[in-house]
Structures are given as C-alpha cells and as structure tokens.
Design a protein around this motif. Structure first.
Motif, PDB file in Angstrom:
ATOM      1  N   ALA A  52       0.885  -1.167   0.000  1.00  0.00           N
ATOM      2  CA  ALA A  52       0.000   0.000   0.000  1.00  0.00           C
ATOM      3  C   ALA A  52       0.922   1.215   0.000  1.00  0.00           C
ATOM      4  CB  ALA A  52      -0.883  -0.004   1.233  1.00  0.00           C
ATOM      5  N   VAL A  53       0.885   1.952  -1.074  1.00  0.00           N
ATOM      6  CA  VAL A  53       1.826   3.060  -1.236  1.00  0.00           C
ATOM      7  C   VAL A  53       1.068   4.385  -1.210  1.00  0.00           C
ATOM      8  CG1 VAL A  53       3.621   4.050  -2.688  1.00  0.00           C
ATOM      9  CG2 VAL A  53       3.315   1.568  -2.605  1.00  0.00           C
ATOM     10  N   LEU A  54       1.406   5.209  -0.250  1.00  0.00           N
ATOM     11  CA  LEU A  54       0.824   6.552  -0.162  1.00  0.00           C
ATOM     12  C   LEU A  54       1.856   7.550  -0.666  1.00  0.00           C
ATOM     13  CD1 LEU A  54      -0.664   6.359   3.455  1.00  0.00           C
ATOM     14  CD2 LEU A  54      -1.680   5.560   1.319  1.00  0.00           C
ATOM     15  N   ASP A  55       1.362   8.700  -1.084  1.00  0.00           N
ATOM     16  CA  ASP A  55       2.292   9.755  -1.476  1.00  0.00           C
ATOM     17  C   ASP A  55       1.867  11.055  -0.809  1.00  0.00           C
ATOM     18  OD1 ASP A  55       0.132  10.677  -2.909  1.00  0.00           O
ATOM     19  OD2 ASP A  55       0.829   9.827  -4.803  1.00  0.00           O
ATOM     20  N   SER A  56       2.442  12.150  -1.283  1.00  0.00           N
ATOM     21  CA  SER A  56       2.192  13.435  -0.619  1.00  0.00           C
ATOM     22  C   SER A  56       0.714  13.834  -0.692  1.00  0.00           C
ATOM     23  CB  SER A  56       3.076  14.523  -1.224  1.00  0.00           C
ATOM     24  OG  SER A  56       2.860  14.588  -2.620  1.00  0.00           O
ATOM     25  N   GLY A  57      -0.004  13.269  -1.674  1.00  0.00           N
ATOM     26  CA  GLY A  57      -1.428  13.573  -1.776  1.00  0.00           C
ATOM     27  C   GLY A  57      -2.247  13.001  -0.624  1.00  0.00           C
ATOM     28  N   ASP A  58      -1.674  12.045   0.075  1.00  0.00           N
ATOM     29  CA  ASP A  58      -2.378  11.454   1.213  1.00  0.00           C
ATOM     30  C   ASP A  58      -2.074  12.169   2.528  1.00  0.00           C
ATOM     31  OD1 ASP A  58      -3.739   9.012   0.004  1.00  0.00           O
ATOM     32  OD2 ASP A  58      -1.682   8.738  -0.678  1.00  0.00           O
ATOM     33  N   LYS A 268      -6.487  -1.806   1.641  1.00  0.00           N
ATOM     34  CA  LYS A 268      -5.657  -2.906   1.131  1.00  0.00           C
ATOM     35  C   LYS A 268      -5.639  -4.096   2.088  1.00  0.00           C
ATOM     36  CE  LYS A 268      -4.038  -1.269  -2.768  1.00  0.00           C
ATOM     37  NZ  LYS A 268      -3.031  -0.246  -2.809  1.00  0.00           N
ATOM     38  N   MET A 269      -6.119  -3.888   3.298  1.00  0.00           N
ATOM     39  CA  MET A 269      -6.095  -4.980   4.282  1.00  0.00           C
ATOM     40  C   MET A 269      -7.117  -6.058   3.957  1.00  0.00           C
ATOM     41  SD  MET A 269      -5.566  -2.929   7.846  1.00  0.00           S
ATOM     42  CE  MET A 269      -5.903  -4.344   8.858  1.00  0.00           C
ATOM     43  N   ASN A 270      -8.154  -5.703   3.254  1.00  0.00           N
ATOM     44  CA  ASN A 270      -9.195  -6.681   2.943  1.00  0.00           C
ATOM     45  C   ASN A 270      -9.397  -6.755   1.437  1.00  0.00           C
ATOM     46  OD1 ASN A 270     -10.159  -7.239   5.761  1.00  0.00           O
ATOM     47  ND2 ASN A 270     -10.437  -5.032   5.674  1.00  0.00           N
ATOM     48  N   ASP A 271      -9.669  -7.958   0.958  1.00  0.00           N
ATOM     49  CA  ASP A 271      -9.984  -8.064  -0.460  1.00  0.00           C
ATOM     50  C   ASP A 271     -11.248  -8.907  -0.635  1.00  0.00           C
ATOM     51  OD1 ASP A 271      -9.284 -10.670  -0.154  1.00  0.00           O
ATOM     52  OD2 ASP A 271      -7.589 -10.619  -1.527  1.00  0.00           O
ATOM     53  N   ALA A 272     -11.655  -9.033  -1.863  1.00  0.00           N
ATOM     54  CA  ALA A 272     -12.942  -9.674  -2.140  1.00  0.00           C
ATOM     55  C   ALA A 272     -12.961 -11.144  -1.746  1.00  0.00           C
ATOM     56  CB  ALA A 272     -13.256  -9.537  -3.633  1.00  0.00           C
ATOM     57  N   SER A 273     -11.791 -11.789  -1.713  1.00  0.00           N
ATOM     58  CA  SER A 273     -11.751 -13.209  -1.382  1.00  0.00           C
ATOM     59  C   SER A 273     -11.897 -13.469   0.109  1.00  0.00           C
ATOM     60  CB  SER A 273     -10.438 -13.813  -1.875  1.00  0.00           C
ATOM     61  OG  SER A 273      -9.363 -13.234  -1.181  1.00  0.00           O
ATOM     62  N   GLY A 274     -11.934 -12.404   0.900  1.00  0.00           N
ATOM     63  CA  GLY A 274     -12.097 -12.582   2.342  1.00  0.00           C
ATOM     64  C   GLY A 274     -10.790 -12.696   3.095  1.00  0.00           C
ATOM     65  N   ILE A 275      -9.688 -12.628   2.385  1.00  0.00           N
ATOM     66  CA  ILE A 275      -8.385 -12.708   3.047  1.00  0.00           C
ATOM     67  C   ILE A 275      -8.089 -11.363   3.713  1.00  0.00           C
ATOM     68  CG2 ILE A 275      -5.914 -12.982   2.664  1.00  0.00           C
ATOM     69  CD1 ILE A 275      -6.658 -14.774   0.283  1.00  0.00           C
ATOM     70  N   THR A 276      -7.597 -11.427   4.933  1.00  0.00           N
ATOM     71  CA  THR A 276      -7.247 -10.205   5.643  1.00  0.00           C
ATOM     72  C   THR A 276      -5.734 -10.041   5.648  1.00  0.00           C
ATOM     73  OG1 THR A 276      -9.166 -10.440   7.049  1.00  0.00           O
ATOM     74  CG2 THR A 276      -7.441  -8.966   7.812  1.00  0.00           C
ATOM     75  N   GLU A 379       5.191   3.711   2.351  1.00  0.00           N
ATOM     76  CA  GLU A 379       4.912   2.393   1.782  1.00  0.00           C
ATOM     77  C   GLU A 379       4.767   1.356   2.891  1.00  0.00           C
ATOM     78  OE1 GLU A 379       6.931   0.869  -1.888  1.00  0.00           O
ATOM     79  OE2 GLU A 379       7.745  -0.530  -0.434  1.00  0.00           O
ATOM     80  N   VAL A 380       3.684   0.633   2.826  1.00  0.00           N
ATOM     81  CA  VAL A 380       3.414  -0.428   3.793  1.00  0.00           C
ATOM     82  C   VAL A 380       3.236  -1.723   3.006  1.00  0.00           C
ATOM     83  CG1 VAL A 380       1.856  -1.270   5.582  1.00  0.00           C
ATOM     84  CG2 VAL A 380       2.273   1.183   5.354  1.00  0.00           C
ATOM     85  N   VAL A 381       3.943  -2.762   3.401  1.00  0.00           N
ATOM     86  CA  VAL A 381       3.794  -4.061   2.742  1.00  0.00           C
ATOM     87  C   VAL A 381       3.063  -4.999   3.693  1.00  0.00           C
ATOM     88  CG1 VAL A 381       4.971  -6.007   1.699  1.00  0.00           C
ATOM     89  CG2 VAL A 381       5.844  -3.710   1.373  1.00  0.00           C
ATOM     90  N   LEU A 382       1.930  -5.476   3.226  1.00  0.00           N
ATOM     91  CA  LEU A 382       1.055  -6.300   4.059  1.00  0.00           C
ATOM     92  C   LEU A 382       1.089  -7.743   3.584  1.00  0.00           C
ATOM     93  CD1 LEU A 382      -1.954  -3.846   3.909  1.00  0.00           C
ATOM     94  CD2 LEU A 382      -0.482  -4.185   5.877  1.00  0.00           C
ATOM     95  N   THR A 383       0.868  -8.641   4.520  1.00  0.00           N
ATOM     96  CA  THR A 383       0.726 -10.046   4.179  1.00  0.00           C
ATOM     97  C   THR A 383      -0.463 -10.590   4.961  1.00  0.00           C
ATOM     98  OG1 THR A 383       2.017 -12.067   3.814  1.00  0.00           O
ATOM     99  CG2 THR A 383       2.182 -11.069   5.980  1.00  0.00           C
TER     100      THR A 383
END
Lengths: 386, 409
Positions: A52-58, A268-276, A379-383
């Motif tokens: 999940a990548v944020l930039d100055s706009g965030d 970005k923590m949740n997606d349609a497949s239900g994976i967190t 930048e945050v990398v999630l698993t």
C-alpha cells in the motif's frame, strides 16, 4: 540365540549404512502451482505481499507545534539576536574558585592590577555586524530568562563576523576578581547577559582577561573562561505563521507534524476473497527537506532528528516524554525511515489518521531550522494474517 | 531419550518423498513399502504365501512352520516434475522396509517389521520475478523444507494349520514426525528521485508435529489347490499429537504449541495367487485405504476420499527345480502393473514394474533388482504431472530353522 549367516549380517550392515545416507534434492521451478494451492494466503506468489503506497497527496495536514516555553540551551557557544520570528538571549557566568587553572606565570596580591576586560569573539552570523549590550545578571540558578528588568548596563561591544571586541569591567569587579585569584580561600561568582543584536550571531564562549604587573614590572595575563546558556524564543505574533508550515527548529524545539490519511492502507487490508492482509511485513516513510530553507551561515552539521508515529494528536508534554526515549537518526536531505512496528500496532485498531512527528535534536555546534516536504512516499507491505 | 532416538530413526527412514502433491496430504505421500518380490509385481501378493513376501501385505504370510525369513528393500526414486513449460528433476534414495520372520516351534511364527508408510519430505524452492525494469524490481520467493513421515514398527504372531489356512496378527506402533520449515519472501526495490532503495521482506514458519498411535493388523491366507486367497486388514486407533509452530517476521517471533487429535484411516486388502506349476506365480490385489474416515482437528488441505489400488503381477523361473541349471535359469523374472488412486479426487498414479530375483549361490538368499516406471497426475492441476523412475534393491534370506547345516542362522 540367533546366529545370522553372512548374508543376514551383510544385509543388516548394508541397510544400516543406508539409513545414514538417505538424501534428497531441491525442486526448483516446477510445482509452484501445487504449492500455491496448498495455502494461498501464504503461497500465492503474486498475492502473498500487498503493498500500500501513499504519497504526498495522502497528507491531510502539514504543520508544526511550538514548545510550550522558551528553550534554554547550555553549550560552549552563545546564540544571540533575532532571526525573523525567533530571537535569543545569551547568558554567561564566571566562577572563580581555587580549582580554576592558574596562568603560566602566577601573580600574587602584592602585584599590581592593571585592568580586566570581557572579550567576545564571533564565529558566525546572519548579519554583517551588530552592537550588543552587556548587562549584569543574576546567577543562572536564579535567572528568569527575559525577565531581568533590573539589569545594569555594563557597556556595548560591536560584533562582526569572525571578529573580537571587548569591554572593560567595572573597577570594583576587577578588584574582586584580582582578590579572588590571589587568595585561594576566596570564591567569586558573577554573571552577565547579552542581547539586542539585530541579527542572529554565534559567539564563542566569552572570557575575561586580567592584566597584572608584577614586582619586576613584567605584565602577567590571566584568562578566565565562562559557562554559557542561551534562551531561544519565538515571537508571539509569529506563532500562527510558524505553526502553519512543517517546520522543525533545533533551538526553539518546534516539532513538525504530518497528518496522514490511512484510508488506502486499510482498504488494502481486505480483499474480495475474504483474506485479511493485516500483518505488516515492513513499513517505510521517506522524508525530504524543502530546498532553500536551510540557514546555511549558522548551519549545524551534527544535527540529529527523532521521529514518532501515533494515531492521535499528542500534547507537547506527552511528545517530549516519547521523544526522550526515541531513536536518533542522522539528518540528510532525503532518507527513508522504517516504521514497521508502530504501523503494525496502529493497524490492529480502527481506521484513523496517522500523525508523524519530527523533531531536530542533539546538536553540539549550533543552529538548525528546516522545513520538510510532505512525505513523498509512505509504503506499507502487508501479508495475510495467519 | 527413547523418543529422541525414535524420532531420529524415523526422520532418516522417511527422508525424501519430494512430491509437491504430498503437501496436500495429512501424512505425506503414501509409499508402497513391500519386499522386492511384491514390489516387482507392482505391490501384488496379499494372496500369495511366499517367504520372500514378508509380512507387509498380509500378516498371515509369517506362518511358515520351522522357517525363518529376512527381507529388506531400499529405493532410489527419480522424480521428474512437469508444470506447463517448466520441469524439475529430483532424485533421492531411502530404505523402505525391513522384515524378519522367526519360527516359534509348535506355536507358529513370530515376526517383526519396520516399514515406511507415508513420506512427507520435500525440498522446494521457487522465485518469481514479477517486475524487473530500470525503475522497479519485484520478486517473490518461496522455500519449503520438510522432513518426516509415518513409519510403522510391527511385531506379531502367525500360525498355519497344516495344509490349511494361515493366520497372522500384528501389533503395530506408528510414529509420525514432521519437521517443516517454510520461508516466504519478497524483494522490492524502487528508484525514488534518483536514489534507489531496496527492501527484502521475509516471513518464515517452522513446524514440529508428532504423534504416535497403536494399530492392529490381521490377515489370513487360504490355499485352494493351485489357487490361494488372502485377506488382510488394518485398524489404527485414535491418538493425540503435539504441534509446535514458530512464526517469524522481520523482527518478531511468535511461538505456539497445541495438542490435537488424529485418527488414521483403516485399510483392507484382498488378493489371489495362482501357481499353475513351479515355474509360474500369478498374483492380483485389490487394496483400499479408507481415507474418508481420517479424522483430525488440524484441518485438511483438501477433502479426502477412499483410495483404491489395483495391481497384478507375475513371476517366472525357467528351471526352478533343475539340479544342474544354468544361473540364468534360476533367476526369478518378474513383472507387474498397478493403478492406484491418491486420497483426493481425480488424482492417481499408475506404473509398470520389471524385476529380477537373483539367487545367491550356495545360499538361500536372493537379491532383488526392480525397475518401476510410473506417472502421477491430479486433474486439479491439468498442467502438472510427475514421472517416476524407481530403482530398488532388495535382499532376502530364508532358512529352515532346525535344518542341520554347517552354517549358522
């Protein structure tokens, strides 16, 4: 008792030997589809890591917060004078005790005092030159910075870049100094304050030179050093304008704050497949200085910065406590900080903005004030959660 | 100490199955651990009474009055894994079984056996590069190393009625040990305003799982003229196991341990053997492992089903009773074919085997050399298959226990 023949014995020996020779080899390449099907939360090579990548706009807000009081620094130099919305008073204190070093050629009370003067030597400044006034001052322990209304003006010195000037001390003080230096049973402490220079100057620790004529008519010169403090202020009328920019100042201890919108990270923590995806493998934030905002004349090169990340706005008292135990980083024009641990903690809760706090600290050599750009990358990398 | 020693032995015995499909099975890939004679007939022999059959297919085969027999088998497996356009070949060898039958006088026979049942070993490493250009690099990698599996230690008693049926019963102790280490990582680098920064993220999971269970195996063999019929079955009792896991992120480690129950599946076998004369032996088997009755609270990667195995094989000896036969005339020539299902839907394995039993001169020993060629597939992964070439070496010994002979046994 069982007696094995040659064949039986050899068989068991052979078998036993092979027990210790079992081996396998690594499979590479093929089979990843079967592996991925096993537990897609871990083995899906395309989806195992979700950045999940944020930039100055965030960055929702970029501002700064002042210290709750003028900041007094103890250093081997003085900062005095004004610089825009900031100004500084200097204080020096002399303590004459029997532990003070004596000159190479000592003198006694039977020798003749010729005079004593207070010397100032500038080592940098924003302006070309300035006249500063020297006042008598209470000792440090009883000093109330900026509130010394009964101070006695001793005189003025003209300060220019890399120059030295002095004023003669009052005669009675000269006499007290001479007596204290020639009688080890006597001690003497006195202080001065210095202010009114129009532009910010950096002054080496002031010192007193005592000239004595001995019995042979030879001049003996005694040097007495001082300990110094300077107190840094922000003008009341400038507080709002300073707070509106992401400023960090070492002498005034102003702290930069960025309010970061975390909506994209949480989405970005949740997606349609239900994976967190709530395990943070890594999180970094990039910081950059704005060009042209460095006061190069007095710039300190040994400055550090400290960085904090919270999910709420904190008061200055609370921030000071957190900064006291936070890590120091070298200051560069652009660099990346790891913030995995605080981001992991924050993502355990409900979605909130993040607040990044930046403070300049730990300089030995002087003055530094910077304005930060909005972080260009967060930048945050999630698993997936296991 | 005892437990450590057993774990050590089990780990070595079970090194090297390698099939990624085994990761979908709770105890790893089922392994056919039989003697050389049976293996060269593709696992057939439940209905055959022969001292070189051991007790792995039918416990009733131990009932051989006044005879002792010894068999062992090692295997070297060459596995070619194909997936789309990529392939990987891996080889490994490991011992498979050890069987010893001893006479107990008028009480019949006793027997002991050690055999590998399931093999969970694998060593897998893969790296996928998703983005690789001048501005960014993204690669994910995965590594899995597993050692362990299910091993059975057996001991029991068999009895044969003269010229009649034989019976056998075995107590077995099964040990499952699994030592697994998985690492999942990602390498990310970006160019940010002319300055490159790189990160490598890894997540690893180490697992230690073990349990031991009791089981019982029974079998019978009934001769009907030149025909013989065999039945055998196995029941394994419910047990509890230990599971320890360690998760490791960049700078944090989390340990957990728990108990779990497991109930391994029962199995049944039926076979027939036919000896038209002393030269020929024909055998056919039907075996079923009732994986649908497998129970555990750990969860399953895929639903399990009953897995059948059908096999048939033949042995030919050109001159079994000729006193002055050439050596090649005393060699046992064997062949077999088998089809077996894996415990999940639409996954199967089939193989043909060729082998020879080479008599050891002036002795009752036999050395088995077996080659098996097989293919394993799973329709869940249409682009995936495994080709197997298996080379096995067996050693067998047999001796009349009370025969007067100058050599000892």
């Amino acid at each position: 008792m069982i007696h094995l023949n040659r064949l039986g014995f050899c068989s068991i020996f052979f078998f036993s030997l092979l027990l210790f020779c079992s081996q396998s080899e690594t499979i590479t390449g093929a089979g990843s589809g079967v592996i991925s099907d096993l537990d897609s939360t871990l083995t899906d090579l395309d989806g195992a890591f979700r950045p999940a990548v944020l930039d100055s706009g965030d960055i929702q807000k970029a501002y700064s917060i002042p210290n709750d009081a003028p900041v007094t620094h103890r250093a081997d130099y003085l900062l005095i004078g004004e610089n825009g919305a900031e100004y500084a008073f200097g204080h020096m204190q002399f303590e004459i005790t029997d532990s003070l070093p004596v000159p190479n050629t000592s003198y006694t009370k039977d020798d003749t005092l010729k005079g004593a003067a207070l010397f100032f030597e500038t080592i940098g400044g924003i302006g070309d030159s300035g006249v500063v006034n020297i006042y008598s001052s209470p000792e440090f322990d009883s000093l109330v910075p900026g509130n010394d209304t009964d101070a006695e003006l001793l005189g003025s010195v003209k300060l220019a870049d890399n120059s030295t000037d002095s004023i003669s001390l009052p005669e009675d003080l000269q006499k007290q100094i001479f007596e204290a230096r020639t009688d080890s049973s006597r001690e003497l402490t006195f202080s001065f304050s210095i202010s009114d220079t129009p532009e910010l100057m950096k002054v080496k620790n002031p010192y007193i030179i005592v000239d004595v004529k001995d019995k042979k008519g030879k001049t003996v010169r005694d040097s007495i050093g001082s300990t110094t403090h300077f107190t840094f202020y922000e003008k009341d009328e400038a507080l709002d304008s300073l707070s509106a920019i992401p400023l960090a100042s070492y002498p005034s201890q102003r702290i930069t704050v960025f309010e970061i919108n975390t909506e994209d990270i949480f989405s970005k923590m949740n997606d349609a497949s239900g994976i967190t995806y709530s395990e943070v493998l890594n999180a970094v934030i990039t910081l950059e200085l704005q060009e042209g905002m460095v006061d190069s004349v007095l710039e300190a090169s040994d400055i550090d910065l400290q960085f904090l990340l919270f999910d709420k706005e904190l008061e200055i008292d609370s921030l000071r406590k957190h900064f006291a135990s936070s890590r120091h980083h070298d200051l560069h024009s652009s660099f990346t900080l790891s913030v995995r641990s605080p981001v992991q903690k924050l993502l355990r809760g409900a979605q909130k903005p993040l607040y990044a706090y930046i403070r300049l600290s730990h300089s030995k050599s002087g003055y530094r004030k910077v304005v930060w750009s909005k972080p260009p990358k967060f930048e945050v990398v999630l698993t997936p959660t296991r | 100490m005892r437990k450590t020693a057993i774990s050590f032995l089990v780990l070595f015995v079970t090194a090297g199955a390698q099939s990624p499909l085994g990761l979908h099975l709770p105890a790893g890939m089922p392994v056919q651990s039989v003697t050389g004679l049976s293996s060269s007939m593709s696992g057939s022999g439940t209905g055959v009474k022969d001292e070189n059959m051991g007790i792995n297919l039918n416990p009733a085969n131990m009932a051989m009055p006044n005879r002792s027999a010894f068999s062992s088998l090692i295997s070297y497996d060459l596995l070619q894994i194909k997936e789309k356009s990529t392939s990987s070949t891996t080889g490994h060898y490991s011992p498979r079984m050890l069987s010893l039958i001893l006479p107990a006088g008028s009480a019949g026979n006793i027997a002991f056996s050690l055999e590998k049942r399931n093999d969970a070993a694998i060593d897998f490493l893969n790296k996928d590069v998703n983005i690789d250009n001048e501005n960014a690099y993204r690669a994910n990698y995965i590594g899995i190393t597993r050692n362990g599996g299910l091993t059975s230690f057996q001991g029991g008693w068999g009895y044969s009625i003269k010229n009649g049926p034989s019976f056998g019963i075995l107590y077995e102790r099964l040990y499952f040990n699994l030592s697994s280490s998985s690492i999942f990582g990602s390498e990310i680098s970006d160019i940010l305003d002319s300055s490159e920064y790189e990160h490598e993220y890894t997540f690893s999971e180490d697992t230690e799982m073990s349990y031991s269970s009791n089981g019982v195996r029974m079998g019978m063999l009934v001769p009907i003229g030149k025909l013989s019929v065999g039945l055998s079955g196995e029941y394994i009792f419910y047990t509890e196991g230990d599971l320890k896991r360690t998760y490791q992120n960049l700078d944090s480690t989390e340990n957990s341990s728990s108990d779990f129950y497991v109930h391994l599946p029962p199995s049944l076998s039926a076979g027939i053997g036919y000896r038209p004369d002393s030269k020929w032996l024909l055998a056919a088997d039907l075996h079923a492992t009732l994986w649908e009755r497998y129970r555990t609270e750990l969860g399953l990667a895929r639903p399990l089903r009953r897995a059948y195995r059908v096999s048939a094989g033949a042995r030919f000896i050109p001159a079994p009773n000729k006193l002055a036969a050439e050596y090649w005339e005393t060699v046992q020539y064997r062949a077999g074919v088998r089809y077996n299902q894996l415990p999940f839907d639409d996954a199967q394995e089939y193989a043909i085997s060729l082998g020879a039993g080479l008599p050891i001169a002036n002795d009752d020993g036999l050395i088995d050399v077996i080659f098996e060629f097989g293919k394993r597939s799973d329709s869940r992964f249409p682009d995936y298959s495994e080709n197997i070439i298996r080379m096995q070496l067996g050693i067998n010994g047999g001796r009349d226990w009370f025969r007067k002979n100058e050599s000892n046994y």
